[in-house]
Motif scaffolding. Sequence first.
Motif, PDB file in Angstrom:
ATOM      1  N   ILE A 105     123.701  43.028  49.389  1.00 57.99           N
ATOM      2  CA  ILE A 105     122.821  42.206  49.969  1.00 57.99           C
ATOM      3  C   ILE A 105     123.352  41.889  51.574  1.00 57.99           C
ATOM      4  CG2 ILE A 105     122.102  39.852  50.177  1.00 57.99           C
ATOM      5  CD1 ILE A 105     121.854  39.915  46.913  1.00 57.99           C
ATOM      6  N   GLY A 106     124.836  41.561  51.285  1.00 60.28           N
ATOM      7  CA  GLY A 106     125.443  41.334  52.823  1.00 60.28           C
ATOM      8  C   GLY A 106     125.478  42.484  53.498  1.00 60.28           C
ATOM      9  N   MET A 107     125.571  43.646  53.288  1.00 61.10           N
ATOM     10  CA  MET A 107     125.741  44.742  54.138  1.00 61.10           C
ATOM     11  C   MET A 107     124.180  45.258  54.608  1.00 61.10           C
ATOM     12  SD  MET A 107     128.733  47.187  53.004  1.00 61.10           S
ATOM     13  CE  MET A 107     128.450  48.059  54.173  1.00 61.10           C
ATOM     14  N   TYR A 108     123.393  45.032  53.640  1.00 61.30           N
ATOM     15  CA  TYR A 108     121.800  45.292  53.941  1.00 61.30           C
ATOM     16  C   TYR A 108     121.316  44.286  55.138  1.00 61.30           C
ATOM     17  CZ  TYR A 108     121.204  48.786  50.306  1.00 61.30           C
ATOM     18  OH  TYR A 108     121.055  49.742  49.419  1.00 61.30           O
ATOM     19  N   THR A 109     121.728  42.825  54.854  1.00 63.36           N
ATOM     20  CA  THR A 109     121.459  41.921  55.867  1.00 63.36           C
ATOM     21  C   THR A 109     122.169  42.070  57.085  1.00 63.36           C
ATOM     22  OG1 THR A 109     123.099  40.257  54.946  1.00 63.36           O
ATOM     23  CG2 THR A 109     120.986  40.099  54.350  1.00 63.36           C
ATOM     24  N   MET A 110     123.367  42.791  57.246  1.00 63.92           N
ATOM     25  CA  MET A 110     124.079  43.148  58.357  1.00 63.92           C
ATOM     26  C   MET A 110     122.996  44.237  59.508  1.00 63.92           C
ATOM     27  SD  MET A 110     127.913  43.069  57.383  1.00 63.92           S
ATOM     28  CE  MET A 110     128.325  44.624  58.076  1.00 63.92           C
ATOM     29  N   VAL A 111     122.292  44.888  58.745  1.00 62.04           N
ATOM     30  CA  VAL A 111     121.516  45.712  59.555  1.00 62.04           C
ATOM     31  C   VAL A 111     120.062  45.204  59.500  1.00 62.04           C
ATOM     32  CG1 VAL A 111     122.664  47.911  59.193  1.00 62.04           C
ATOM     33  CG2 VAL A 111     121.028  47.238  57.760  1.00 62.04           C
ATOM     34  N   ARG A 112     119.940  44.072  59.543  1.00 62.93           N
ATOM     35  CA  ARG A 112     118.755  43.264  59.769  1.00 62.93           C
ATOM     36  C   ARG A 112     117.737  43.457  58.698  1.00 62.93           C
ATOM     37  NH1 ARG A 112     120.353  44.334  65.087  1.00 62.93           N
ATOM     38  NH2 ARG A 112     120.876  42.479  66.276  1.00 62.93           N
ATOM     39  N   VAL A 113     118.099  43.894  57.559  1.00 61.94           N
ATOM     40  CA  VAL A 113     117.160  43.602  56.465  1.00 61.94           C
ATOM     41  C   VAL A 113     116.930  42.233  55.927  1.00 61.94           C
ATOM     42  CG1 VAL A 113     116.587  44.442  54.051  1.00 61.94           C
ATOM     43  CG2 VAL A 113     117.632  46.034  55.780  1.00 61.94           C
ATOM     44  N   PRO A 114     115.636  41.784  55.732  1.00 60.83           N
ATOM     45  CA  PRO A 114     115.599  40.620  55.309  1.00 60.83           C
ATOM     46  C   PRO A 114     116.336  40.176  53.779  1.00 60.83           C
ATOM     47  CG  PRO A 114     113.463  41.377  56.053  1.00 60.83           C
ATOM     48  CD  PRO A 114     114.466  42.442  55.995  1.00 60.83           C
ATOM     49  N   ILE A 115     116.811  38.954  53.931  1.00 58.01           N
ATOM     50  CA  ILE A 115     117.821  38.543  52.338  1.00 58.01           C
ATOM     51  C   ILE A 115     116.731  38.759  51.343  1.00 58.01           C
ATOM     52  CG2 ILE A 115     117.451  36.312  52.509  1.00 58.01           C
ATOM     53  CD1 ILE A 115     120.476  36.130  51.757  1.00 58.01           C
ATOM     54  N   SER A 116     115.559  38.499  51.220  1.00 59.00           N
ATOM     55  CA  SER A 116     114.814  38.611  50.041  1.00 59.00           C
ATOM     56  C   SER A 116     114.492  40.211  49.523  1.00 59.00           C
ATOM     57  CB  SER A 116     113.622  38.014  49.992  1.00 59.00           C
ATOM     58  OG  SER A 116     112.760  38.535  51.351  1.00 59.00           O
ATOM     59  N   ILE A 117     114.444  41.071  50.528  1.00 56.31           N
ATOM     60  CA  ILE A 117     114.405  42.419  50.283  1.00 56.31           C
ATOM     61  C   ILE A 117     115.564  43.147  50.089  1.00 56.31           C
ATOM     62  CG2 ILE A 117     113.795  44.658  51.293  1.00 56.31           C
ATOM     63  CD1 ILE A 117     111.521  43.147  52.885  1.00 56.31           C
ATOM     64  N   ALA A 118     116.591  42.561  50.385  1.00 53.81           N
ATOM     65  CA  ALA A 118     117.970  43.316  50.326  1.00 53.81           C
ATOM     66  C   ALA A 118     118.418  42.743  48.726  1.00 53.81           C
ATOM     67  CB  ALA A 118     119.126  42.478  51.219  1.00 53.81           C
ATOM     68  N   ALA A 119     117.918  41.616  48.153  1.00 53.37           N
ATOM     69  CA  ALA A 119     118.344  41.030  47.030  1.00 53.37           C
ATOM     70  C   ALA A 119     117.406  41.809  46.071  1.00 53.37           C
ATOM     71  CB  ALA A 119     118.023  39.541  46.687  1.00 53.37           C
ATOM     72  N   ILE A 120     116.101  42.339  46.142  1.00 53.72           N
ATOM     73  CA  ILE A 120     115.384  43.258  45.315  1.00 53.72           C
ATOM     74  C   ILE A 120     115.883  44.387  45.103  1.00 53.72           C
ATOM     75  CG2 ILE A 120     113.029  44.041  45.076  1.00 53.72           C
ATOM     76  CD1 ILE A 120     111.845  41.381  46.596  1.00 53.72           C
ATOM     77  N   VAL A 121     116.351  44.963  46.151  1.00 52.16           N
ATOM     78  CA  VAL A 121     116.875  46.425  46.357  1.00 52.16           C
ATOM     79  C   VAL A 121     117.984  46.501  45.628  1.00 52.16           C
ATOM     80  CG1 VAL A 121     117.861  48.095  47.690  1.00 52.16           C
ATOM     81  CG2 VAL A 121     115.755  47.238  48.430  1.00 52.16           C
ATOM     82  N   SER A 122     118.963  45.389  45.715  1.00 50.41           N
ATOM     83  CA  SER A 122     120.397  45.153  45.017  1.00 50.41           C
ATOM     84  C   SER A 122     119.978  45.421  43.428  1.00 50.41           C
ATOM     85  CB  SER A 122     121.043  44.088  45.636  1.00 50.41           C
ATOM     86  OG  SER A 122     122.255  43.915  44.681  1.00 50.41           O
ATOM     87  N   VAL A 123     119.124  44.427  42.976  1.00 44.39           N
ATOM     88  CA  VAL A 123     118.970  44.117  41.498  1.00 44.39           C
ATOM     89  C   VAL A 123     118.294  45.219  40.940  1.00 44.39           C
ATOM     90  CG1 VAL A 123     117.383  42.923  39.978  1.00 44.39           C
ATOM     91  CG2 VAL A 123     118.938  41.687  41.738  1.00 44.39           C
ATOM     92  N   LEU A 124     117.348  46.078  41.697  1.00 39.51           N
ATOM     93  CA  LEU A 124     116.699  47.237  41.250  1.00 39.51           C
ATOM     94  C   LEU A 124     117.863  48.400  41.284  1.00 39.51           C
ATOM     95  CD1 LEU A 124     113.275  47.218  42.998  1.00 39.51           C
ATOM     96  CD2 LEU A 124     113.787  46.764  40.429  1.00 39.51           C
ATOM     97  N   THR A 125     118.440  48.474  41.999  1.00 41.41           N
ATOM     98  CA  THR A 125     119.471  49.428  42.139  1.00 41.41           C
ATOM     99  C   THR A 125     120.272  49.279  40.814  1.00 41.41           C
ATOM    100  OG1 THR A 125     119.436  49.611  44.450  1.00 41.41           O
ATOM    101  CG2 THR A 125     121.384  50.679  43.220  1.00 41.41           C
ATOM    102  N   GLU A 126     120.694  48.060  40.589  1.00 40.78           N
ATOM    103  CA  GLU A 126     121.744  47.847  39.557  1.00 40.78           C
ATOM    104  C   GLU A 126     120.857  48.272  38.162  1.00 40.78           C
ATOM    105  OE1 GLU A 126     125.103  47.660  39.346  1.00 40.78           O
ATOM    106  OE2 GLU A 126     124.785  48.126  41.550  1.00 40.78           O
TER     107      GLU A 126
END
Length: 132
Positions: A105-126
């Motif tokens: 989530i932290g790395m995705y938000t560093m490239v300006r991905v919104p935190i909600s989308i980063a969290a969704i992608v992180s959970v779905l990836t796992e």
Amino acid sequence: MGTERAETGFRLIWNNCQSTTGGLPNLTEFKKTYTSILKDKKSLTKNVCLAVLMYSFIYSKSYILFPSIGYDISILQLVSLSLILWIISVVPTPGVFGFKEIVMIGMYTMVRVPISIAAIVSVLTELFICFL
């Protein structure tokens, strides 16, 4: 007096390494194995192709997830982030549940991905990793 202790300590460590790893014979065995792998071109080609296929699956997972939830991200960002995240996932983190997801989530938000989308992608990836 301090240098004598340091030399004695170094000798103890060196002798311990020699007794536990076998010392120089292990390096000789490594060289022999390495040269035999390089001589077998068919096996080497097969292993390199399988490694490329594995990495393409790692990248394609995120490449499919981001557009499926309606967010557009460049392939260059995804490849670089996926590589960094894969390296992080290899490093063992004892007893820390969710550490990898927080890093993702932290790395995705560093490239300006919104935190909600980063969290969704992180959970779905796992979830993909757990169930597939």
